[in-house]
Enzyme design. Structure first.
Site, PDB file in Angstrom:
ATOM      1  N   GLY A 166      -8.615   5.677  -7.159  1.00  0.00           N
ATOM      2  CA  GLY A 166      -9.435   6.242  -7.951  1.00  0.00           C
ATOM      3  C   GLY A 166      -8.852   6.965  -9.250  1.00  0.00           C
ATOM      4  N   GLY A 208     -14.791  -2.398  -1.988  1.00  0.00           N
ATOM      5  CA  GLY A 208     -13.982  -2.830  -2.987  1.00  0.00           C
ATOM      6  C   GLY A 208     -12.721  -3.589  -2.411  1.00  0.00           C
ATOM      7  N   ILE A 226      -9.740  -2.415  -1.491  1.00  0.00           N
ATOM      8  CA  ILE A 226      -9.592  -1.925  -0.288  1.00  0.00           C
ATOM      9  C   ILE A 226     -10.022  -1.942   0.960  1.00  0.00           C
ATOM     10  CG2 ILE A 226      -8.834   1.019   0.684  1.00  0.00           C
ATOM     11  CD1 ILE A 226      -7.981   1.610  -1.959  1.00  0.00           C
ATOM     12  N   ARG A 240     -24.029  -7.727  -2.753  1.00  0.00           N
ATOM     13  CA  ARG A 240     -23.241  -9.369  -3.078  1.00  0.00           C
ATOM     14  C   ARG A 240     -23.317  -9.905  -1.744  1.00  0.00           C
ATOM     15  NH1 ARG A 240     -19.596  -5.303  -3.807  1.00  0.00           N
ATOM     16  NH2 ARG A 240     -17.511  -5.670  -3.069  1.00  0.00           N
ATOM     17  N   ARG A 294     -12.142   9.938  -0.552  1.00  0.00           N
ATOM     18  CA  ARG A 294     -11.880  11.382  -1.248  1.00  0.00           C
ATOM     19  C   ARG A 294     -12.519  12.186  -0.374  1.00  0.00           C
ATOM     20  NH1 ARG A 294      -8.247   8.928  -3.259  1.00  0.00           N
ATOM     21  NH2 ARG A 294      -7.801   8.726  -5.588  1.00  0.00           N
ATOM     22  N   ASP A 354      -7.917  11.226   6.207  1.00  0.00           N
ATOM     23  CA  ASP A 354      -6.525  11.054   5.508  1.00  0.00           C
ATOM     24  C   ASP A 354      -6.699  12.016   4.274  1.00  0.00           C
ATOM     25  OD1 ASP A 354      -3.948  10.415   4.802  1.00  0.00           O
ATOM     26  OD2 ASP A 354      -4.959   9.377   3.299  1.00  0.00           O
ATOM     27  N   HIS A 401      -3.210  12.997   3.199  1.00  0.00           N
ATOM     28  CA  HIS A 401      -3.394  12.362   2.161  1.00  0.00           C
ATOM     29  C   HIS A 401      -2.365  11.165   1.926  1.00  0.00           C
ATOM     30  CE1 HIS A 401      -5.899  11.916  -1.964  1.00  0.00           C
ATOM     31  NE2 HIS A 401      -5.339  10.793  -1.502  1.00  0.00           N
ATOM     32  N   GLY A 425      -2.284   7.874   2.559  1.00  0.00           N
ATOM     33  CA  GLY A 425      -2.661   6.542   2.397  1.00  0.00           C
ATOM     34  C   GLY A 425      -2.128   5.526   1.543  1.00  0.00           C
TER      35      GLY A 425
END
Length: 309
Positions: free
Chosen positions: A68, A142, A144, A168, A224, A247, A271, A273
């Site tokens: 991010g 994406g 991840i 897509r 987030r 997380d 947090h 990850g």
């Protein structure tokens, strides 16, 4: 070149460049006006990350070490036009996907309850939900999100649905637009949030989103904290209708005394990850490659935006 690691910690950096080490300290390693390539310190506050920006009058590239960029993006208006912002795509996929699976399995199988039982010397047996035969929805597909699905494949899922900003088709199947969430949420046993924080996704998981989740569903947030409306989540957790594995939180770090700490059915990790043993080798490979590309005037990887456009 401002790096959050010392140059002698790398192999095969381009020669002939002036590498200065800055990892968020109060004192700068040199004149910010001379910096042309700024690597943002990892796991530092937005205030620290953005502090040099007004003085980086010669900078051409701002490189984050996170997937991010929300911690630096608000300060980019202080830069001259034409500065490229690059993220760390390719660095965090393995670690974040591992943690996502950990949170899902720990939550479904009741691992936190086992740990509490062990602390009290209590044998807490019984049936628990399995991941097998579940329907999973990945919100934010994406690199991840795709890495998470790669690790879900062996678990004999009934279905995986994917949602991203734009529709897509991938090798694994269709990716639906965000507008399809109202139809997809009621079908999912596990909802995974792996989307970037943008103006579109801030507060995406609000009372309406949560109300559409099926009874007994698990919400997993490795994106987030502000993607989720904390008050709305607390209301749903308090009802016992859904559970959550987080997380990231809003606020973050979660302060002592916050009701989310003790909400029913929630598992919280701080947090973590990205920061694992897998991070540093991948981060260094990315930086070496980017610096060689920069010196050789080759296209940079992971360009998110260019200021002034």
């Amino acid at each position: 070149m401002w790096l959050p690691y010392r140059a002698d910690e790398f192999e095969k950096l381009p020669e002939g460049l002036d590498y200065l080490h800055w990892d968020g300290e109060q004192e700068y390693p040199g004149d910010p006006a001379d910096c042309v390539f700024y690597v943002v310190p990892y796991m530092r506050t937005p205030e620290i990350s953005q502090r040099p920006l007004p003085e980086l009058t010669s900078v051409q590239v701002v490189q984050t070490l996170s997937a991010g960029v929300d911690h630096v993006q608000p300060g980019l208006g202080q830069l001259r036009p034409g500065v490229r912002l690059c993220n760390a795509r390719g660095v965090h996929e393995a670690s974040t996907a591992e943690l996502t699976l950990t949170l899902i399995l720990a939550s479904l199988r009741g691992v936190p309850d086992f740990v509490r039982g062990q602390d009290r010397e209590e044998w807490r047996s019984g049936f628990r939900p399995a991941l097998a035969d579940k329907s999973v929805l990945i919100v934010g597909y994406g690199s991840i999100g795709a890495a998470i699905e790669d690790r879900l494949v062996p678990f004999e899922l009934e279905r995986v649905a994917r949602v991203a900003r734009s529709e897509r088709t991938t090798a694994r199947g269709s990716v639906h637009p965000l507008t399809r969430l109202p139809q997809l949420l009621p079908e999912a046993d596990v909802v995974i949030l792996s989307t970037p924080l943008t103006e579109t996704t801030r507060g995406l998981v609000n009372a309406g989103f949560l109300a559409r989740m099926k009874d007994g569903a698990l919400l997993v947030n490795v994106a987030r904290g502000p993607v989720v409306d904390t008050d709305a989540l607390l209301a749903e957790l308090g009802s016992g209708r859904i559970t959550a594995a987080l997380d990231v939180t809003d606020p973050e770090p979660l302060p002592a005394g916050h009701p989310l700490w003790h909400a029913p059915g929630v598992l919280i990790s701080p947090h973590v990850g990205g920061p694992t043993s897998a991070f540093l080798p991948r981060a260094k490979r990315l930086l070496v490659d980017q610096l060689h590309r920069f010196v050789n005037r080759e296209p940079l990887r992971n360009v998110v935006l260019e200021t002034g456009r």
